[in-house]
Design a protein around this motif. Structure first.
Motif, PDB file in Angstrom:
ATOM      1  N   THR A  94       0.824  -1.200   0.000  1.00  0.00           N
ATOM      2  CA  THR A  94       0.000   0.000   0.000  1.00  0.00           C
ATOM      3  C   THR A  94       0.863   1.257   0.000  1.00  0.00           C
ATOM      4  O   THR A  94       2.057   1.223   0.332  1.00  0.00           O
ATOM      5  N   ASP A  95       0.260   2.373  -0.343  1.00  0.00           N
ATOM      6  CA  ASP A  95       0.959   3.650  -0.343  1.00  0.00           C
ATOM      7  C   ASP A  95       1.400   4.013   1.069  1.00  0.00           C
ATOM      8  O   ASP A  95       0.645   3.826   2.041  1.00  0.00           O
ATOM      9  N   HIS A  96       2.626   4.527   1.197  1.00  0.00           N
ATOM     10  CA  HIS A  96       3.152   5.092   2.447  1.00  0.00           C
ATOM     11  C   HIS A  96       3.142   4.100   3.613  1.00  0.00           C
ATOM     12  O   HIS A  96       3.015   4.500   4.767  1.00  0.00           O
ATOM     13  N   GLY A  97       3.310   2.818   3.324  1.00  0.00           N
ATOM     14  CA  GLY A  97       3.188   1.814   4.377  1.00  0.00           C
ATOM     15  C   GLY A  97       4.486   1.386   5.041  1.00  0.00           C
ATOM     16  O   GLY A  97       4.455   0.576   5.965  1.00  0.00           O
ATOM     17  N   ALA A 119      10.023   5.164  -8.693  1.00  0.00           N
ATOM     18  CA  ALA A 119       8.646   5.623  -8.520  1.00  0.00           C
ATOM     19  C   ALA A 119       7.901   4.753  -7.518  1.00  0.00           C
ATOM     20  O   ALA A 119       7.142   5.259  -6.666  1.00  0.00           O
ATOM     21  N   GLU A 120       8.094   3.443  -7.577  1.00  0.00           N
ATOM     22  CA  GLU A 120       7.415   2.546  -6.652  1.00  0.00           C
ATOM     23  C   GLU A 120       7.932   2.712  -5.223  1.00  0.00           C
ATOM     24  O   GLU A 120       7.169   2.649  -4.255  1.00  0.00           O
ATOM     25  N   ILE A 121       9.228   2.918  -5.079  1.00  0.00           N
ATOM     26  CA  ILE A 121       9.797   3.166  -3.749  1.00  0.00           C
ATOM     27  C   ILE A 121       9.170   4.405  -3.134  1.00  0.00           C
ATOM     28  O   ILE A 121       8.770   4.421  -1.961  1.00  0.00           O
ATOM     29  N   ALA A 122       9.076   5.469  -3.921  1.00  0.00           N
ATOM     30  CA  ALA A 122       8.482   6.708  -3.423  1.00  0.00           C
ATOM     31  C   ALA A 122       7.020   6.501  -3.029  1.00  0.00           C
ATOM     32  O   ALA A 122       6.539   7.088  -2.057  1.00  0.00           O
ATOM     33  N   ARG A 123       6.323   5.659  -3.760  1.00  0.00           N
ATOM     34  CA  ARG A 123       4.909   5.421  -3.474  1.00  0.00           C
ATOM     35  C   ARG A 123       4.700   4.708  -2.142  1.00  0.00           C
ATOM     36  O   ARG A 123       3.823   5.069  -1.352  1.00  0.00           O
ATOM     37  N   VAL A 124       5.499   3.676  -1.877  1.00  0.00           N
ATOM     38  CA  VAL A 124       5.253   2.863  -0.681  1.00  0.00           C
ATOM     39  C   VAL A 124       5.966   3.405   0.561  1.00  0.00           C
ATOM     40  O   VAL A 124       5.701   2.934   1.677  1.00  0.00           O
ATOM     41  N   LEU A 125       6.839   4.384   0.409  1.00  0.00           N
ATOM     42  CA  LEU A 125       7.594   4.928   1.539  1.00  0.00           C
ATOM     43  C   LEU A 125       6.837   6.085   2.183  1.00  0.00           C
ATOM     44  O   LEU A 125       6.294   6.952   1.494  1.00  0.00           O
ATOM     45  N   ARG A 126       6.839   6.122   3.503  1.00  0.00           N
ATOM     46  CA  ARG A 126       6.205   7.221   4.231  1.00  0.00           C
ATOM     47  C   ARG A 126       6.995   8.511   4.051  1.00  0.00           C
ATOM     48  O   ARG A 126       8.228   8.483   3.922  1.00  0.00           O
ATOM     49  N   PRO A 127       6.307   9.660   4.066  1.00  0.00           N
ATOM     50  CA  PRO A 127       7.041  10.928   4.103  1.00  0.00           C
ATOM     51  C   PRO A 127       8.012  10.942   5.286  1.00  0.00           C
ATOM     52  O   PRO A 127       7.658  10.540   6.396  1.00  0.00           O
ATOM     53  N   GLY A 128       9.238  11.349   5.033  1.00  0.00           N
ATOM     54  CA  GLY A 128      10.262  11.319   6.066  1.00  0.00           C
ATOM     55  C   GLY A 128      10.968   9.996   6.194  1.00  0.00           C
ATOM     56  O   GLY A 128      11.949   9.876   6.940  1.00  0.00           O
TER      57      GLY A 128
END
Length: 275
Positions: free
Chosen positions: A146-149, A172-181
């Motif tokens: 999931t996004d930001h998980g 792009a996929e790394i950025a999608r699933v990684l939380r801000p920060g």
């Protein structure tokens, strides 16, 4: 931000190491009760399985800033060499994904029963070196998360086997699933001016073919075997996804850097925004 860490700065880094972390890594390296896959199933390189995993745990914590509470995703988890030491450190969860089914099956059989918060999935993504018959194109694939998980993402020697279109997609996929920060830890071959000189003079190992870049390969007959990237190009690919260097690059000795701690270069990126 991407200058070489000198000998003095490396010495400071070593002195600042938490003795508790050093004790833990030493225990992991000699813990004969931690499972090790049989030699005929290992496909990720040679060396002492436990000791190499313990050394990278040091890197994840000291250089990457990994915390026990972080939810970790490892892309290219192989046969669990990085996952095993993390079982002794993480208090949260771990997801591992790889394209080699046999490695995933071993992890599911040997690690998950004892550590159910450690989960492993196989992606049938094509790669000329590791999964030539894969059904899906790596340049178009989507990670099953999931996004930001996730708080911390690991890729050890993964970009080193991806061509440009695949690398752009993974960013792009790394950025999608990684939380801000959140942070990304990578080991890879980054070509700066010194490495470029080593490639031209044939002193770099692997012996990448001298080319204009931004992609460099070592073997035209097996291009996925070893891939390096122009540092400026690769950072721009990640920056376009909101991922920027969190620390100076730790240079590897592959390109002739004498004071290196590791064979490959180590890079930590951080995603824009607060946790």
């Amino acid at each position: 931000m991407n200058e070489i860490l000198t000998g003095n700065r490396l010495a400071v880094l070593r002195r600042n190491t938490d003795p508790r972390l050093e004790w833990l890594c030493a225990q992991i390296a000699r813990n004969r009760f931690l499972p090790v896959p049989p030699p005929d199933r290992v496909f990720i390189g040679d060396g002492d399985f436990r000791a190499i995993g313990a050394e990278f745990l040091r890197h994840f914590v000291r250089y990457g800033g990994l915390k026990p509470s972080d939810r970790v995703l490892e892309i290219g988890c192989g046969i669990g060499r990085m996952a095993l030491p993390l079982t002794q450190y993480l208090e949260s969860s771990y997801d591992g994904v790889d394209i080699v089914d046999d490695g995933i099956r071993w992890c599911q059989e040997a690690i998950t029963p004892a550590y159910p918060e450690f989960r492993f999935q196989c992606l049938d993504v094509a790669n000329a070196l590791y999964n030539p018959g894969g059904r899906f194109d790596a340049a178009k694939s989507t990670l099953p998360y999931t996004d930001h998980g996730h708080d911390f993402i690991i890729l050890t020697s993964v970009i080193t086997h991806l061509r440009t279109a695949e690398t752009v997609r993974y960013a792009a996929e790394i950025a999608r699933v990684l939380r801000p920060g959140g942070r990304v830890f990578l080991s890879l071959f980054l070509v700066d001016a010194k490495a470029r000189d080593g490639i031209a003079k044939k002193t770099a190992r692997p012996a990448f073919i001298d080319a204009p870049g931004p992609e460099y390969i070592a073997d035209e007959n097996a291009p996925n075997a070893a891939v390096a990237y122009s540092e400026a190009f690769l950072l721009s690919v990640f920056e376009a996804q909101g991922l920027r260097p969190a620390k100076p690059v730790l240079r590897g000795h592959w390109s002739g850097q004498r004071e290196a701690e590791n064979f490959q270069d180590l890079l930590v990126l951080e995603k824009e925004g607060a946790r």
